[in-house]
Scaffold this motif. Structure first.
Motif, PDB file in Angstrom:
ATOM      1  N   GLU A   1       5.831  47.052  24.219  1.00  0.00           N
ATOM      2  CA  GLU A   1       4.487  47.110  23.656  1.00  0.00           C
ATOM      3  C   GLU A   1       3.404  47.669  24.573  1.00  0.00           C
ATOM      4  N   ALA A   2       3.571  47.584  25.881  1.00  0.00           N
ATOM      5  CA  ALA A   2       2.463  47.940  26.775  1.00  0.00           C
ATOM      6  C   ALA A   2       2.672  49.239  27.543  1.00  0.00           C
TER       7      ALA A   2
ATOM      8  N   HIS B   1      -3.261  55.805  28.346  1.00  0.00           N
ATOM      9  CA  HIS B   1      -4.660  55.635  28.747  1.00  0.00           C
ATOM     10  C   HIS B   1      -4.872  55.673  30.257  1.00  0.00           C
ATOM     11  N   LEU B   2      -3.941  55.135  31.010  1.00  0.00           N
ATOM     12  CA  LEU B   2      -4.136  55.060  32.456  1.00  0.00           C
ATOM     13  C   LEU B   2      -3.517  56.238  33.190  1.00  0.00           C
ATOM     14  N   GLY B   3      -2.389  56.751  32.676  1.00  0.00           N
ATOM     15  CA  GLY B   3      -1.682  57.800  33.407  1.00  0.00           C
ATOM     16  C   GLY B   3      -1.345  57.284  34.797  1.00  0.00           C
TER      17      GLY B   3
ATOM     18  N   ARG C   1     -10.767  54.641  32.602  1.00  0.00           N
ATOM     19  CA  ARG C   1      -9.450  54.561  31.965  1.00  0.00           C
ATOM     20  C   ARG C   1      -9.145  53.151  31.467  1.00  0.00           C
ATOM     21  N   ARG C   2      -9.512  52.130  32.247  1.00  0.00           N
ATOM     22  CA  ARG C   2      -9.299  50.742  31.825  1.00  0.00           C
ATOM     23  C   ARG C   2     -10.136  50.413  30.595  1.00  0.00           C
ATOM     24  N   GLN C   3     -11.365  50.934  30.531  1.00  0.00           N
ATOM     25  CA  GLN C   3     -12.213  50.709  29.355  1.00  0.00           C
ATOM     26  C   GLN C   3     -11.596  51.325  28.103  1.00  0.00           C
TER      27      GLN C   3
ATOM     28  N   ASP D   1      -8.456  50.134  22.819  1.00  0.00           N
ATOM     29  CA  ASP D   1      -7.366  50.472  21.905  1.00  0.00           C
ATOM     30  C   ASP D   1      -6.916  49.207  21.166  1.00  0.00           C
ATOM     31  N   PRO D   2      -6.950  49.203  19.834  1.00  0.00           N
ATOM     32  CA  PRO D   2      -6.534  48.001  19.080  1.00  0.00           C
ATOM     33  C   PRO D   2      -5.100  47.562  19.374  1.00  0.00           C
ATOM     34  N   ALA D   3      -4.232  48.494  19.686  1.00  0.00           N
ATOM     35  CA  ALA D   3      -2.843  48.132  19.995  1.00  0.00           C
ATOM     36  C   ALA D   3      -2.770  47.321  21.286  1.00  0.00           C
ATOM     37  N   TRP D   4      -3.720  47.539  22.204  1.00  0.00           N
ATOM     38  CA  TRP D   4      -3.753  46.764  23.444  1.00  0.00           C
ATOM     39  C   TRP D   4      -4.111  45.309  23.148  1.00  0.00           C
ATOM     40  N   ALA D   5      -5.005  45.085  22.199  1.00  0.00           N
ATOM     41  CA  ALA D   5      -5.365  43.715  21.804  1.00  0.00           C
ATOM     42  C   ALA D   5      -4.152  42.994  21.216  1.00  0.00           C
TER      43      ALA D   5
END
Length: 105
Positions: free
Chosen positions: A25-26, A33-35, A66-68, A73-77
Motif C-alpha cells: 500500500e505505501a 511522491h517522494l522519489g 514532497r511530503r506535503q 494523496d487520499p490513498a496515503w490516508a
C-alpha cells in the motif's frame, strides 16, 4: 543534497506484517511522491526488528514539498489508517543527514 534515514522498530514478530502492508500500500505512493528511495533494509544483527529506509532529497525545502504532496494523496490516508490498525510499530526515528564534503554520494 540531504538524506533522510528513517528507522522503525517493529513489535517482536511483526516485522513481516509491516513489510507486507508497506509493500502493498505505501511503497508505490512514496516512490510516486517522494522519489529518491536509496534503500530499504531490515536489521540482521544488532537491534532486531528494525526496518530502515533511506531517501534522497535536493534540500529540506524539497523534502517538505514532497511530503506535503504525499500527505495530500487520499490513498496515503487509507494506508495510514491500515498502518494504525496493524499496530506493528512501537517506535520511529527519523534523521536528516548531510553528506560530508568527501562523501562518494
Amino acid at each position: 543534497m540531504i538524506f533522510e534515514l528513517r528507522t522503525y522498530t517493529a513489535k517482536p514478530g511483526r516485522t513481516a506484517d509491516f513489510l507486507k502492508l508497506y509493500e502493498d500500500e505505501a511503497l508505490a505512493l512514496q516512490q510516486k511522491h517522494l522519489g529518491g528511495l536509496v534503500g530499504f533494509y531490515v536489521t540482521e544483527l544488532g537491534p532486531l526488528n528494525q526496518i530502515v529506509h533511506l531517501w534522497r532529497y535536493a534540500s529540506l525545502a524539497d523534502r517538505e514539498q514532497r511530503r506535503q504532496t504525499l500527505e495530500a494523496d487520499p490513498a496515503w490516508a487509507v494506508y495510514r489508517a491500515h498502518y494504525r490498525e496493524l499496530d506493528a510499530i512501537q517506535m520511529q526515528d527519523s534523521k536528516i543527514l548531510k553528506p560530508a564534503s568527501f562523501s562518494p554520494v
